[in-house]
Design a protein around this motif. Structure first.
Motif, short mmCIF file in Angstrom:
data_model
loop_
_atom_site.label_atom_id
_atom_site.label_comp_id
_atom_site.label_asym_id
_atom_site.label_seq_id
_atom_site.Cartn_x
_atom_site.Cartn_y
_atom_site.Cartn_z
N ASP A 82 0.81 -1.22 0.00
CA ASP A 82 0.00 0.00 0.00
C ASP A 82 0.84 1.27 0.00
N GLY A 83 2.15 1.13 -0.11
CA GLY A 83 3.00 2.31 -0.12
C GLY A 83 3.27 2.85 1.27
N GLU A 84 4.03 2.09 2.03
CA GLU A 84 4.34 2.49 3.40
C GLU A 84 5.44 3.55 3.44
N PRO A 85 5.31 4.55 4.31
CA PRO A 85 6.39 5.54 4.46
C PRO A 85 7.70 4.84 4.82
N ALA A 86 8.77 5.26 4.19
CA ALA A 86 10.07 4.65 4.44
C ALA A 86 11.15 5.71 4.39
N CYS A 87 12.28 5.40 5.00
CA CYS A 87 13.45 6.29 4.98
C CYS A 87 14.66 5.45 4.66
N LEU A 88 15.38 5.83 3.60
CA LEU A 88 16.59 5.12 3.19
C LEU A 88 17.79 6.02 3.42
N THR A 89 18.82 5.48 4.07
CA THR A 89 20.00 6.28 4.37
C THR A 89 21.28 5.56 3.95
N VAL A 90 22.29 6.34 3.58
CA VAL A 90 23.64 5.82 3.36
C VAL A 90 24.62 6.77 4.02
N THR A 91 25.78 6.24 4.43
CA THR A 91 26.81 7.06 5.07
C THR A 91 28.18 6.62 4.61
N HIS A 92 29.03 7.58 4.26
CA HIS A 92 30.45 7.34 4.00
C HIS A 92 31.22 7.95 5.17
N LEU A 93 31.96 7.13 5.90
CA LEU A 93 32.79 7.63 6.99
C LEU A 93 34.17 7.95 6.44
N ASP A 94 34.55 9.22 6.47
CA ASP A 94 35.78 9.68 5.81
C ASP A 94 36.96 9.87 6.75
N SER A 95 36.72 10.07 8.05
CA SER A 95 37.84 10.21 8.98
C SER A 95 37.35 10.14 10.41
N LEU A 96 38.28 9.84 11.31
CA LEU A 96 38.06 9.97 12.75
C LEU A 96 38.88 11.17 13.22
N VAL A 97 38.30 12.00 14.05
CA VAL A 97 38.95 13.24 14.49
C VAL A 97 39.14 13.20 16.00
N MET A 98 40.41 13.23 16.45
CA MET A 98 40.75 13.25 17.86
C MET A 98 41.26 14.63 18.24
N ALA A 99 40.49 15.32 19.04
CA ALA A 99 40.81 16.69 19.42
C ALA A 99 41.43 16.73 20.82
N ARG A 100 41.58 17.94 21.35
CA ARG A 100 42.17 18.12 22.69
C ARG A 100 41.11 18.16 23.77
N CYS A 101 39.86 18.04 23.37
CA CYS A 101 38.73 18.02 24.31
C CYS A 101 37.72 17.01 23.77
N GLY A 102 37.11 16.25 24.66
CA GLY A 102 36.14 15.26 24.23
C GLY A 102 35.01 15.86 23.42
N PHE A 103 34.62 17.08 23.76
CA PHE A 103 33.51 17.74 23.07
C PHE A 103 33.82 17.95 21.59
N ASN A 104 35.09 18.14 21.26
CA ASN A 104 35.48 18.42 19.88
C ASN A 104 35.91 17.17 19.10
N HIS A 105 35.86 16.00 19.72
CA HIS A 105 36.08 14.78 18.95
C HIS A 105 34.94 14.62 17.95
N SER A 106 35.27 14.17 16.76
CA SER A 106 34.23 14.11 15.73
C SER A 106 34.63 13.12 14.63
N ALA A 107 33.96 13.24 13.52
CA ALA A 107 34.27 12.42 12.34
C ALA A 107 33.88 13.21 11.10
N ASP A 108 34.63 13.05 10.03
CA ASP A 108 34.22 13.60 8.73
C ASP A 108 33.39 12.53 8.03
N TYR A 109 32.34 12.95 7.37
CA TYR A 109 31.43 11.99 6.76
C TYR A 109 30.62 12.65 5.65
N ARG A 110 30.00 11.81 4.82
CA ARG A 110 29.01 12.23 3.83
C ARG A 110 27.82 11.30 3.97
#
Length: 239
Positions: A82-110
C-alpha cells in the motif's frame, strides 16, 4: 539579458531540513545522488504495527527512484503493497577526528537521507528488468552471460521501489577543529583518514578451464577506492 537556471533540488520542509549545523546540509540532486551512487549498502527504516525496523540491504538508483530487494518471505516487504512511508540512508565515513577536548572529537562523513513511500514491484516484466539491474548496476552487462534465474528464484525475490519525495545530504569535511585556547595544551590530536579499497580478487577454485575475468568486472581492480569503482559501474550501466 542573462538567464539563471537553478540546479534541480529536492523540496525542503520540516521532514528533511537539516536542523543541527544547517550549513552542512545539501538538497540538490547532484550532491544527494553522488552520495547514493558511490555506496552499495543502505539502511531502510519502516514502522510496521507501531514497531520500527531498520534493514541493511544492497540498493540502486534510477533518476529519482530507488530500488532494493529482499526475500519474498520478509515480514517487512510483505507490508509494502500500500505504499508504506520509508526512509533510506547511506553514510560514508571519511575520517576519525581526535581533538584536545572530548567535546570536539568528531568524524568527517558524507550522508544522504531519502524519504518516500516504498512499494513492491509487482508487474512481471518490470520485476525482471529490476532484477537484471540489481546485478548490472554493480557489474554492467553481467546478467547477459549468466544462467537465467528460475521462476522459483524470481518468485522468492521481492523488489521494492521508492520515489524520492524528499532528501537531504549532510557533509562534514572540517577535519580537526579545537577551541583556539586549547591549541596551547600539551595534548596530542590528529585526524585519521578512512577509505575502503578493493582487495585482490579471489577467483572461485572450481572455475572451468579457460574461464576468464570479464569486462563486467573492469571497474573492480585491486587497490582502487570502492566508491570510485561503484561510480564508474553506475555510469556504464546507465550510459
Amino acid at each position: 539579458m542573462s538567464v539563471t537556471t537553478e540546479a534541480p533540488a529536492y523540496p525542503v520542509d520540516k521532514v528533511n531540513r537539516v536542523k543541527r549545523r544547517h550549513d552542512r546540509g545539501h538538497y540538490d540532486h547532484e550532491t544527494v545522488h553522488r552520495i547514493l551512487d558511490s555506496a552499495a549498502l543502505c539502511h531502510v527504516s519502516y514502522v510496521i504495527d507501531g514497531q520500527p525496523y531498520c534493514t541493511p540491504t544492497l540498493f540502486w538508483r534510477e533518476e529519482t527512484r530507488l530500488y532494493w530487494h529482499g526475500s519474498s518471505a520478509s515480514r517487512m516487504l510483505r507490508n509494502l503493497s500500500d505504499g508504506e512511508p520509508a526512509c533510506l540512508t547511506v553514510t560514508h565515513l571519511d575520517s576519525l577526528v581526535m581533538a584536545r577536548c572530548g567535546f570536539n572529537h568528531s568524524a568527517d562523513y558524507r550522508s544522504a537521507m531519502c524519504f518516500g513511500r516504498a512499494r513492491l514491484v509487482t508487474e512481471p516484466e518490470e520485476k525482471l528488468r529490476a532484477l537484471t539491474m540489481m546485478v548490472d548496476r554493480f557489474f554492467p552487462g553481467r546478467t547477459a552471460g549468466l544462467r537465467e534465474s528460475s521462476k522459483q528464484e524470481v518468485k522468492a525475490t521481492a523488489v521494492v521501489w521508492m520515489e524520492i519525495e524528499r532528501a537531504s545530504a549532510k557533509i562534514r569535511a572540517k577535519g580537526l577543529a579545537d577551541d583556539e585556547e586549547d591549541y596551547a595544551l600539551p595534548i596530542y590530536a590528529e585526524r585519521v583518514p578512512l577509505r575502503t579499497f578493493l582487495g585482490e580478487p579471489e577467483p572461485c577454485e572450481r572455475l572451468l578451464p579457460g574461464v576468464e575475468r570479464g569486462a563486467d568486472l573492469k571497474a573492480y581492480q585491486a587497490g582502487r577506492l570502492l566508491e570510485e569503482a561503484l561510480l564508474e559501474a553506475y555510469a556504464a550501466a546507465y550510459a
